[in-house]
Design a protein around this motif. Structure first.
Motif, PDB file in Angstrom:
ATOM      1  N   PRO A  28       0.833  -1.203   0.000  1.00  0.00           N
ATOM      2  CA  PRO A  28       0.000   0.000   0.000  1.00  0.00           C
ATOM      3  C   PRO A  28       0.869   1.255   0.000  1.00  0.00           C
ATOM      4  O   PRO A  28       1.956   1.264   0.578  1.00  0.00           O
ATOM      5  CB  PRO A  28      -0.799  -0.099   1.296  1.00  0.00           C
ATOM      6  CG  PRO A  28      -0.504  -1.416   1.886  1.00  0.00           C
ATOM      7  CD  PRO A  28       0.631  -2.037   1.155  1.00  0.00           C
ATOM      8  N   PRO A  29       0.404   2.343  -0.639  1.00  0.00           N
ATOM      9  CA  PRO A  29       1.223   3.553  -0.733  1.00  0.00           C
ATOM     10  C   PRO A  29       1.528   4.171   0.626  1.00  0.00           C
ATOM     11  O   PRO A  29       2.551   4.829   0.781  1.00  0.00           O
ATOM     12  CB  PRO A  29       0.398   4.492  -1.600  1.00  0.00           C
ATOM     13  CG  PRO A  29      -0.968   3.927  -1.651  1.00  0.00           C
ATOM     14  CD  PRO A  29      -0.851   2.478  -1.331  1.00  0.00           C
ATOM     15  N   ILE A  30       0.682   3.984   1.620  1.00  0.00           N
ATOM     16  CA  ILE A  30       0.920   4.568   2.934  1.00  0.00           C
ATOM     17  C   ILE A  30       2.230   4.060   3.530  1.00  0.00           C
ATOM     18  O   ILE A  30       2.971   4.803   4.170  1.00  0.00           O
ATOM     19  CB  ILE A  30      -0.274   4.320   3.893  1.00  0.00           C
ATOM     20  CG1 ILE A  30      -0.103   5.130   5.183  1.00  0.00           C
ATOM     21  CG2 ILE A  30      -0.414   2.861   4.223  1.00  0.00           C
ATOM     22  CD1 ILE A  30      -0.283   6.591   5.013  1.00  0.00           C
ATOM     23  N   ILE A  31       2.562   2.815   3.277  1.00  0.00           N
ATOM     24  CA  ILE A  31       3.810   2.242   3.783  1.00  0.00           C
ATOM     25  C   ILE A  31       4.993   2.983   3.161  1.00  0.00           C
ATOM     26  O   ILE A  31       5.949   3.337   3.848  1.00  0.00           O
ATOM     27  CB  ILE A  31       3.894   0.729   3.475  1.00  0.00           C
ATOM     28  CG1 ILE A  31       2.753  -0.038   4.121  1.00  0.00           C
ATOM     29  CG2 ILE A  31       5.239   0.162   3.891  1.00  0.00           C
ATOM     30  CD1 ILE A  31       2.786  -0.061   5.620  1.00  0.00           C
ATOM     31  N   ARG A  32       4.932   3.215   1.863  1.00  0.00           N
ATOM     32  CA  ARG A  32       6.019   3.931   1.192  1.00  0.00           C
ATOM     33  C   ARG A  32       6.155   5.348   1.743  1.00  0.00           C
ATOM     34  O   ARG A  32       7.264   5.845   1.938  1.00  0.00           O
ATOM     35  CB  ARG A  32       5.766   3.952  -0.310  1.00  0.00           C
ATOM     36  CG  ARG A  32       5.955   2.597  -0.949  1.00  0.00           C
ATOM     37  CD  ARG A  32       5.954   2.702  -2.470  1.00  0.00           C
ATOM     38  NE  ARG A  32       5.897   1.381  -3.038  1.00  0.00           N
ATOM     39  CZ  ARG A  32       4.821   0.843  -3.603  1.00  0.00           C
ATOM     40  NH1 ARG A  32       3.720   1.541  -3.710  1.00  0.00           N
ATOM     41  NH2 ARG A  32       4.864  -0.372  -4.086  1.00  0.00           N
ATOM     42  N   GLU A  33       5.030   6.002   1.999  1.00  0.00           N
ATOM     43  CA  GLU A  33       5.062   7.364   2.537  1.00  0.00           C
ATOM     44  C   GLU A  33       5.707   7.388   3.920  1.00  0.00           C
ATOM     45  O   GLU A  33       6.536   8.256   4.218  1.00  0.00           O
ATOM     46  CB  GLU A  33       3.655   7.947   2.610  1.00  0.00           C
ATOM     47  CG  GLU A  33       3.045   8.234   1.262  1.00  0.00           C
ATOM     48  CD  GLU A  33       1.587   8.666   1.361  1.00  0.00           C
ATOM     49  OE1 GLU A  33       1.132   9.004   2.477  1.00  0.00           O
ATOM     50  OE2 GLU A  33       0.905   8.650   0.331  1.00  0.00           O
ATOM     51  N   VAL A  34       5.342   6.443   4.755  1.00  0.00           N
ATOM     52  CA  VAL A  34       5.908   6.367   6.105  1.00  0.00           C
ATOM     53  C   VAL A  34       7.407   6.095   6.020  1.00  0.00           C
ATOM     54  O   VAL A  34       8.198   6.697   6.761  1.00  0.00           O
ATOM     55  CB  VAL A  34       5.184   5.293   6.940  1.00  0.00           C
ATOM     56  CG1 VAL A  34       5.911   5.018   8.249  1.00  0.00           C
ATOM     57  CG2 VAL A  34       3.749   5.695   7.193  1.00  0.00           C
ATOM     58  N   GLN A  35       7.803   5.212   5.126  1.00  0.00           N
ATOM     59  CA  GLN A  35       9.228   4.916   4.970  1.00  0.00           C
ATOM     60  C   GLN A  35       9.997   6.161   4.532  1.00  0.00           C
ATOM     61  O   GLN A  35      11.080   6.437   5.044  1.00  0.00           O
ATOM     62  CB  GLN A  35       9.431   3.795   3.947  1.00  0.00           C
ATOM     63  CG  GLN A  35       9.041   2.434   4.465  1.00  0.00           C
ATOM     64  CD  GLN A  35       9.159   1.355   3.396  1.00  0.00           C
ATOM     65  OE1 GLN A  35       9.142   1.639   2.202  1.00  0.00           O
ATOM     66  NE2 GLN A  35       9.257   0.118   3.850  1.00  0.00           N
ATOM     67  N   GLU A  36       9.443   6.900   3.589  1.00  0.00           N
ATOM     68  CA  GLU A  36      10.108   8.120   3.121  1.00  0.00           C
ATOM     69  C   GLU A  36      10.223   9.151   4.240  1.00  0.00           C
ATOM     70  O   GLU A  36      11.261   9.793   4.397  1.00  0.00           O
ATOM     71  CB  GLU A  36       9.360   8.709   1.920  1.00  0.00           C
ATOM     72  CG  GLU A  36       9.492   7.892   0.653  1.00  0.00           C
ATOM     73  CD  GLU A  36      10.947   7.723   0.216  1.00  0.00           C
ATOM     74  OE1 GLU A  36      11.712   8.711   0.278  1.00  0.00           O
ATOM     75  OE2 GLU A  36      11.312   6.604  -0.164  1.00  0.00           O
ATOM     76  N   MET A  37       9.147   9.291   5.041  1.00  0.00           N
ATOM     77  CA  MET A  37       9.188  10.235   6.162  1.00  0.00           C
ATOM     78  C   MET A  37      10.257   9.832   7.175  1.00  0.00           C
ATOM     79  O   MET A  37      11.011  10.675   7.667  1.00  0.00           O
ATOM     80  CB  MET A  37       7.816  10.318   6.849  1.00  0.00           C
ATOM     81  CG  MET A  37       6.763  11.034   6.027  1.00  0.00           C
ATOM     82  SD  MET A  37       5.095  10.917   6.709  1.00  0.00           S
ATOM     83  CE  MET A  37       5.313  11.474   8.363  1.00  0.00           C
TER      84      MET A  37
END
Length: 132
Positions: A28-37
């Motif tokens: 899910p894209p939320i995982i990628r966003e959290v990783q980037e943050m």
């Protein structure tokens, strides 16, 4: 590869069809966003860990955890080793099999000495020779 005819239905049902992904949309894209943050915050978080690890007023447990976290990130986690003893002649296994066979033999003798009639077990008296 074709499935076997005698395979249970539960075994036939599991797995994915050939050429199809079990997760076609990916993570899910939320995982990628959290990783980037988290990646963006890494320098500040490392500084926080360093401050905790070097603060004499901080709880000793917190200092140790912060130090370990810094070391793990800098050097990686230490390799773990496992001690294994291998018995190549399998004498222990042979002894266990022999003991199990002896128990089975004794159980068979006990079964022969019992007479089962309609669910009741009656002990059989040993046969004594007839005296003249």
């Amino acid at each position: 590869m074709a499935r076997k005819q005698n395979e249970p239905e539960a075994c036939k049902a599991r797995g994915f069809q050939k050429g199809r992904s079990g997760n076609p949309k990916g993570r899910p894209p939320i995982i990628r966003e959290v990783q980037e943050m988290a990646k963006d915050l890494t320098p500040a978080l490392i500084s926080n860990l360093f401050e905790i690890a070097t603060d004499d007023r901080a709880n000793a447990s917190a200092r140790v955890q912060a130090s370990v976290a810094l070391l793990d990130r800098g050097w990686g986690r230490p390799k773990q080793s496992v001690d294994v003893k291998v018995d190549h002649n399998a004498s222990g296994l042979a002894n266990a099999i022999a003991a199990a066979q002896e128990r089975m033999r004794l159980q068979a003798i006990e079964q022969q000495q019992a007479n089962i009639i309609e669910g009741e077990i009656l002990a059989v008296e040993p046969v004594r020779p007839i005296e003249d």
